[in-house]
Design a protein around this motif. Structure first.
Motif, PDB file in Angstrom:
ATOM      1  N   THR A 234      38.063  -0.014  25.354  1.00  7.97           N
ATOM      2  CA  THR A 234      38.877   0.174  26.566  1.00  7.97           C
ATOM      3  C   THR A 234      40.128   1.011  26.263  1.00  7.97           C
ATOM      4  OG1 THR A 234      39.903  -1.960  26.153  1.00  7.97           O
ATOM      5  CG2 THR A 234      38.133  -1.925  27.774  1.00  7.97           C
ATOM      6  N   TYR A 235      40.359   1.300  24.986  1.00  8.39           N
ATOM      7  CA  TYR A 235      41.472   2.179  24.603  1.00  8.39           C
ATOM      8  C   TYR A 235      41.316   3.568  25.205  1.00  8.39           C
ATOM      9  CZ  TYR A 235      44.573   4.819  21.553  1.00  8.39           C
ATOM     10  OH  TYR A 235      45.559   5.636  21.084  1.00  8.39           O
ATOM     11  N   PHE A 236      40.059   3.986  25.422  1.00  8.48           N
ATOM     12  CA  PHE A 236      39.791   5.384  25.772  1.00  8.48           C
ATOM     13  C   PHE A 236      39.707   5.630  27.272  1.00  8.48           C
ATOM     14  CE2 PHE A 236      38.000   4.794  21.517  1.00  8.48           C
ATOM     15  CZ  PHE A 236      38.597   5.847  20.839  1.00  8.48           C
ATOM     16  N   ASP A 237      40.145   6.841  27.650  1.00  9.10           N
ATOM     17  CA  ASP A 237      40.003   7.312  29.029  1.00  9.10           C
ATOM     18  C   ASP A 237      39.109   8.559  29.008  1.00  9.10           C
ATOM     19  OD1 ASP A 237      40.379   7.949  31.706  1.00  9.10           O
ATOM     20  OD2 ASP A 237      42.369   8.805  31.402  1.00  9.10           O
ATOM     21  N   VAL A 238      39.660   9.707  28.585  1.00 11.77           N
ATOM     22  CA  VAL A 238      38.845  10.921  28.454  1.00 11.77           C
ATOM     23  C   VAL A 238      38.864  11.352  26.992  1.00 11.77           C
ATOM     24  CG1 VAL A 238      38.503  13.301  29.237  1.00 11.77           C
ATOM     25  CG2 VAL A 238      39.514  11.620  30.796  1.00 11.77           C
ATOM     26  N   LEU A 239      37.681  11.715  26.467  1.00 11.83           N
ATOM     27  CA  LEU A 239      37.593  12.242  25.101  1.00 11.83           C
ATOM     28  C   LEU A 239      36.985  13.633  25.165  1.00 11.83           C
ATOM     29  CD1 LEU A 239      36.299   9.066  25.072  1.00 11.83           C
ATOM     30  CD2 LEU A 239      36.709   9.414  22.646  1.00 11.83           C
ATOM     31  N   VAL A 240      37.504  14.553  24.373  1.00  7.77           N
ATOM     32  CA  VAL A 240      36.909  15.895  24.318  1.00  7.77           C
ATOM     33  C   VAL A 240      36.575  16.210  22.864  1.00  7.77           C
ATOM     34  CG1 VAL A 240      39.154  17.100  24.202  1.00  7.77           C
ATOM     35  CG2 VAL A 240      37.131  18.303  25.029  1.00  7.77           C
ATOM     36  N   THR A 241      35.379  16.763  22.641  1.00  7.60           N
ATOM     37  CA  THR A 241      34.997  17.040  21.262  1.00  7.60           C
ATOM     38  C   THR A 241      33.922  18.111  21.164  1.00  7.60           C
ATOM     39  OG1 THR A 241      34.429  15.983  19.149  1.00  7.60           O
ATOM     40  CG2 THR A 241      33.212  15.237  21.089  1.00  7.60           C
ATOM     41  N   GLU A 242      33.674  18.563  19.934  1.00 11.17           N
ATOM     42  CA  GLU A 242      32.700  19.642  19.749  1.00 11.17           C
ATOM     43  C   GLU A 242      31.270  19.087  19.868  1.00 11.17           C
ATOM     44  OE1 GLU A 242      30.621  20.846  16.975  1.00 11.17           O
ATOM     45  OE2 GLU A 242      30.683  18.802  16.214  1.00 11.17           O
ATOM     46  N   ASN A 243      30.308  19.989  19.877  1.00 12.38           N
ATOM     47  CA  ASN A 243      28.925  19.686  20.199  1.00 12.38           C
ATOM     48  C   ASN A 243      28.300  18.535  19.394  1.00 12.38           C
ATOM     49  OD1 ASN A 243      26.380  20.019  21.276  1.00 12.38           O
ATOM     50  ND2 ASN A 243      26.273  22.214  20.922  1.00 12.38           N
ATOM     51  N   MET A 244      28.274  18.681  18.075  1.00 13.95           N
ATOM     52  CA  MET A 244      27.588  17.698  17.225  1.00 13.95           C
ATOM     53  C   MET A 244      28.304  16.352  17.204  1.00 13.95           C
ATOM     54  SD  MET A 244      25.087  17.564  14.983  1.00 13.95           S
ATOM     55  CE  MET A 244      24.583  16.696  13.532  1.00 13.95           C
ATOM     56  N   PHE A 245      29.644  16.372  17.104  1.00 12.67           N
ATOM     57  CA  PHE A 245      30.376  15.101  17.138  1.00 12.67           C
ATOM     58  C   PHE A 245      30.084  14.393  18.464  1.00 12.67           C
ATOM     59  CE2 PHE A 245      34.080  17.139  14.511  1.00 12.67           C
ATOM     60  CZ  PHE A 245      33.307  17.091  13.371  1.00 12.67           C
ATOM     61  N   GLY A 246      30.042  15.169  19.537  1.00 14.38           N
ATOM     62  CA  GLY A 246      29.801  14.591  20.861  1.00 14.38           C
ATOM     63  C   GLY A 246      28.407  14.015  20.982  1.00 14.38           C
ATOM     64  N   ASP A 247      27.446  14.670  20.357  1.00 10.82           N
ATOM     65  CA  ASP A 247      26.074  14.159  20.382  1.00 10.82           C
ATOM     66  C   ASP A 247      26.027  12.771  19.753  1.00 10.82           C
ATOM     67  OD1 ASP A 247      23.215  14.212  20.644  1.00 10.82           O
ATOM     68  OD2 ASP A 247      23.105  14.638  18.498  1.00 10.82           O
ATOM     69  N   ILE A 248      26.642  12.652  18.585  1.00 14.11           N
ATOM     70  CA  ILE A 248      26.571  11.390  17.841  1.00 14.11           C
ATOM     71  C   ILE A 248      27.400  10.295  18.529  1.00 14.11           C
ATOM     72  CG2 ILE A 248      27.079  10.301  15.626  1.00 14.11           C
ATOM     73  CD1 ILE A 248      26.621  13.149  14.370  1.00 14.11           C
ATOM     74  N   LEU A 249      28.618  10.637  18.899  1.00 14.64           N
ATOM     75  CA  LEU A 249      29.485   9.603  19.489  1.00 14.64           C
ATOM     76  C   LEU A 249      28.957   9.090  20.825  1.00 14.64           C
ATOM     77  CD1 LEU A 249      33.038  11.070  18.724  1.00 14.64           C
ATOM     78  CD2 LEU A 249      31.893   9.184  17.544  1.00 14.64           C
ATOM     79  N   THR A 250      28.272   9.943  21.589  1.00 12.37           N
ATOM     80  CA  THR A 250      27.799   9.459  22.893  1.00 12.37           C
ATOM     81  C   THR A 250      26.598   8.530  22.764  1.00 12.37           C
ATOM     82  OG1 THR A 250      26.577  11.535  23.301  1.00 12.37           O
ATOM     83  CG2 THR A 250      28.768  11.327  24.291  1.00 12.37           C
ATOM     84  N   ASP A 251      25.771   8.705  21.739  1.00 10.21           N
ATOM     85  CA  ASP A 251      24.718   7.698  21.515  1.00 10.21           C
ATOM     86  C   ASP A 251      25.364   6.363  21.135  1.00 10.21           C
ATOM     87  OD1 ASP A 251      22.621   9.505  21.945  1.00 10.21           O
ATOM     88  OD2 ASP A 251      21.475   8.754  20.233  1.00 10.21           O
ATOM     89  N   GLU A 252      26.368   6.442  20.298  1.00  9.02           N
ATOM     90  CA  GLU A 252      27.075   5.214  19.915  1.00  9.02           C
ATOM     91  C   GLU A 252      27.674   4.543  21.161  1.00  9.02           C
ATOM     92  OE1 GLU A 252      30.598   5.756  17.558  1.00  9.02           O
ATOM     93  OE2 GLU A 252      30.801   3.600  17.203  1.00  9.02           O
ATOM     94  N   ALA A 253      28.348   5.345  21.965  1.00 10.19           N
ATOM     95  CA  ALA A 253      29.041   4.799  23.139  1.00 10.19           C
ATOM     96  C   ALA A 253      28.064   4.242  24.178  1.00 10.19           C
ATOM     97  CB  ALA A 253      29.921   5.880  23.775  1.00 10.19           C
ATOM     98  N   SER A 254      26.821   4.746  24.167  1.00 12.58           N
ATOM     99  CA  SER A 254      25.868   4.264  25.170  1.00 12.58           C
ATOM    100  C   SER A 254      25.600   2.774  24.987  1.00 12.58           C
ATOM    101  CB  SER A 254      24.550   5.040  25.075  1.00 12.58           C
ATOM    102  OG  SER A 254      23.803   4.635  23.953  1.00 12.58           O
ATOM    103  N   MET A 255      25.776   2.287  23.750  1.00 14.52           N
ATOM    104  CA  MET A 255      25.526   0.863  23.507  1.00 14.52           C
ATOM    105  C   MET A 255      26.549  -0.020  24.210  1.00 14.52           C
ATOM    106  SD  MET A 255      22.774   0.284  21.973  1.00 14.52           S
ATOM    107  CE  MET A 255      22.064   1.559  22.968  1.00 14.52           C
ATOM    108  N   LEU A 256      27.695   0.564  24.565  1.00  9.93           N
ATOM    109  CA  LEU A 256      28.700  -0.206  25.304  1.00  9.93           C
ATOM    110  C   LEU A 256      28.191  -0.522  26.706  1.00  9.93           C
ATOM    111  CD1 LEU A 256      31.764   2.049  24.404  1.00  9.93           C
ATOM    112  CD2 LEU A 256      31.166  -0.134  23.327  1.00  9.93           C
ATOM    113  N   ALA A 257      27.375   0.393  27.238  1.00 15.30           N
ATOM    114  CA  ALA A 257      26.864   0.214  28.607  1.00 15.30           C
ATOM    115  C   ALA A 257      25.574  -0.589  28.628  1.00 15.30           C
ATOM    116  CB  ALA A 257      26.654   1.576  29.252  1.00 15.30           C
ATOM    117  N   GLY A 258      25.125  -1.053  27.471  1.00 16.32           N
ATOM    118  CA  GLY A 258      23.959  -1.930  27.430  1.00 16.32           C
ATOM    119  C   GLY A 258      22.698  -1.217  26.986  1.00 16.32           C
ATOM    120  N   SER A 259      22.537   0.049  27.366  1.00 14.91           N
ATOM    121  CA  SER A 259      21.304   0.758  27.024  1.00 14.91           C
ATOM    122  C   SER A 259      21.500   2.243  27.276  1.00 14.91           C
ATOM    123  CB  SER A 259      20.180   0.235  27.923  1.00 14.91           C
ATOM    124  OG  SER A 259      19.104   1.138  27.956  1.00 14.91           O
TER     125      SER A 259
END
Ligand code: IPM
Ligand code: MG
Length: 364
Positions: A234-259
């Motif tokens: 909940t610390y985060f609001d908007v994050l901006v990042t380059e292509n590969m970092f974004g690919d990896i971090l968004t799979d990680e973050a998807s687990m916060l939403a359950g699936s």
């Protein structure tokens, strides 16, 4: 109003979830009096089988002639041979590059009905509502050269990360624009302690920040960000990042939403909020899940929420987008779940039934 949409269902569960996205889109059309002209095309493995290419020039042209693109998913074991000349994923990358979709928006919002349904503690994920802005047409994915070769000492391969200040500037601006309309906090994610491309990224982010005095900019190293996302999302609001970092971090973050089956995305050719509605491609962040294909099991919510993003960012139909998001929320509140978000005491439904339930709740 009338809009033209290119529909590229792709492989695996792509066609099944896209059908439900379209079902909900048609419900919006009926209730709000809009007309959507659908133009179907092939991309990915099905396109390789049909045409020998993962994306044909005709399909790309067809997409350019539309107001937006709705994509399912690409890939599957049939086309996985690393030695093959062409891979389904090449079609996706060709669409991103060919349509100049440099800004990939990936919202991660935890629906309150699912707060107890994930692997993480409810108190950690309750209230998570963040959005990633991932750079989508640069970096390692589009490295030049990108190749494997043989030397006297054995095989070598390369993909190197290159960014121009213009590429960084426009994506960071998307981050600032979104942050301005939300919690006014932007985290720029990089690896500036090691990479030159990240040091340039950081400098450009600081320069762009001058134009957004109302938004607080913070730099965060990508490894620390990966940790923080789980520790205190909940610390985060908007994050901006380059292509590969974004690919990896968004799979990680998807687990916060359950699936992964819950997360939608928009890939835009412009800065949202500037000028008129932006051309974009909309797709779930999940893959083609070949093992689930054809079983009426897959969760269509990511595709349905991608349709909502299309209405919001490419067509400027905000009320209509909200009606879809509310419909999803209500169906989840009533306890309906696909297998991936199923928990005790809930009602398990298949892909089609989930689509029917959500379409039935769209209100004009
Ligand atoms: C994504 C996917 C794609 C990517 C693959 C399918 C090429 O993982 O959209 O996140 O790596 O960008
Ligand atoms: Mg990915």
């Amino acid at each position: 109003m009338r809009f033209g949409i290119a529909v590229l269902p792709g492989d695996g569960i792509g066609p099944e979830v896209t059908t439900e996205g379209i079902k909900v889109l048609q419900a919006v059309g009926d209730r709000f009096g809009h007309h959507f002209d659908l133009h179907y095309g092939v991309v990915g493995g099905v396109a390789i089988d049909e045409t020998g290419e993962a994306l044909s020039p005709d399909t790309l042209r067809m997409c350019r002639g539309c107001d937006a693109v709705l994509l399912g998913a690409v890939g599957g074991p049939k086309w996985d041979d690393p030695k093959a000349d062409v891979h389904p994923e090449d079609g996706l990358l060709a669409l991103r590059k060919g349509l100049e979709l440099f800004a990939n928006l990936r919202p991660v919002k935890v629906f309150s009905a699912l707060v107890d349904g994930t692997n993480l503690k409810p108190e950690v994920i309750k209230g998570v509502d963040l959005i990633f802005v991932r750079e989508l047409t640069g970096g390692l994915y589009f490295a030049r050269p990108k190749k494997q070769w043989r030397t006297s000492k054995g095989r070598r391969a390369t993909d190197s990360m290159t960014y121009s200040e213009q590429e960084i500037e426009r994506i960071v601006r998307v981050g600032f624009e979104l942050a301005r309309g939300r919690g006014k906090r932007l985290v720029s994610v990089d690896k500036a302690n090691v990479l030159q491309s990240s040091r340039l990224w950081r400098q450009v982010a600081v320069e762009v920040a001058d134009k957004y005095p109302d938004v607080e900019l913070e730099h965060m190293l990508v490894d620390a960000c990966a940790m923080r996302l789980i520790q205190n999302p909940t610390y985060f609001d908007v994050l901006v990042t380059e292509n590969m970092f974004g690919d990896i971090l968004t799979d990680e973050a998807s687990m916060l939403a359950g699936s992964m089956g819950m997360l939608s995305s928009a890939s835009l050719a412009g800065v949202p909020g500037e000028g008129t509605d932006t051309f974009g491609m909309y797709e779930p962040i999940h893959g083609s899940a070949p093992r689930r294909a054809g079983l009426d099991m897959a969760n269509p919510i990511a595709s349905i929420l991608s349709v909502a993003m299309m209405l919001r960012y490419s067509f400027g139909l905000i009320k209509e987008a909200q009606s879809i998001e509310c419909a999803v929320d209500e169906v989840l509140q009533r306890g309906y779940r696909t297998y991936d978000i199923m928990s005790e005491g809930k009602t398990k439904v298949g892909t089609k039934e989930m689509g029917d339930l959500i379409a039935g709740k769209v209100e004009g």
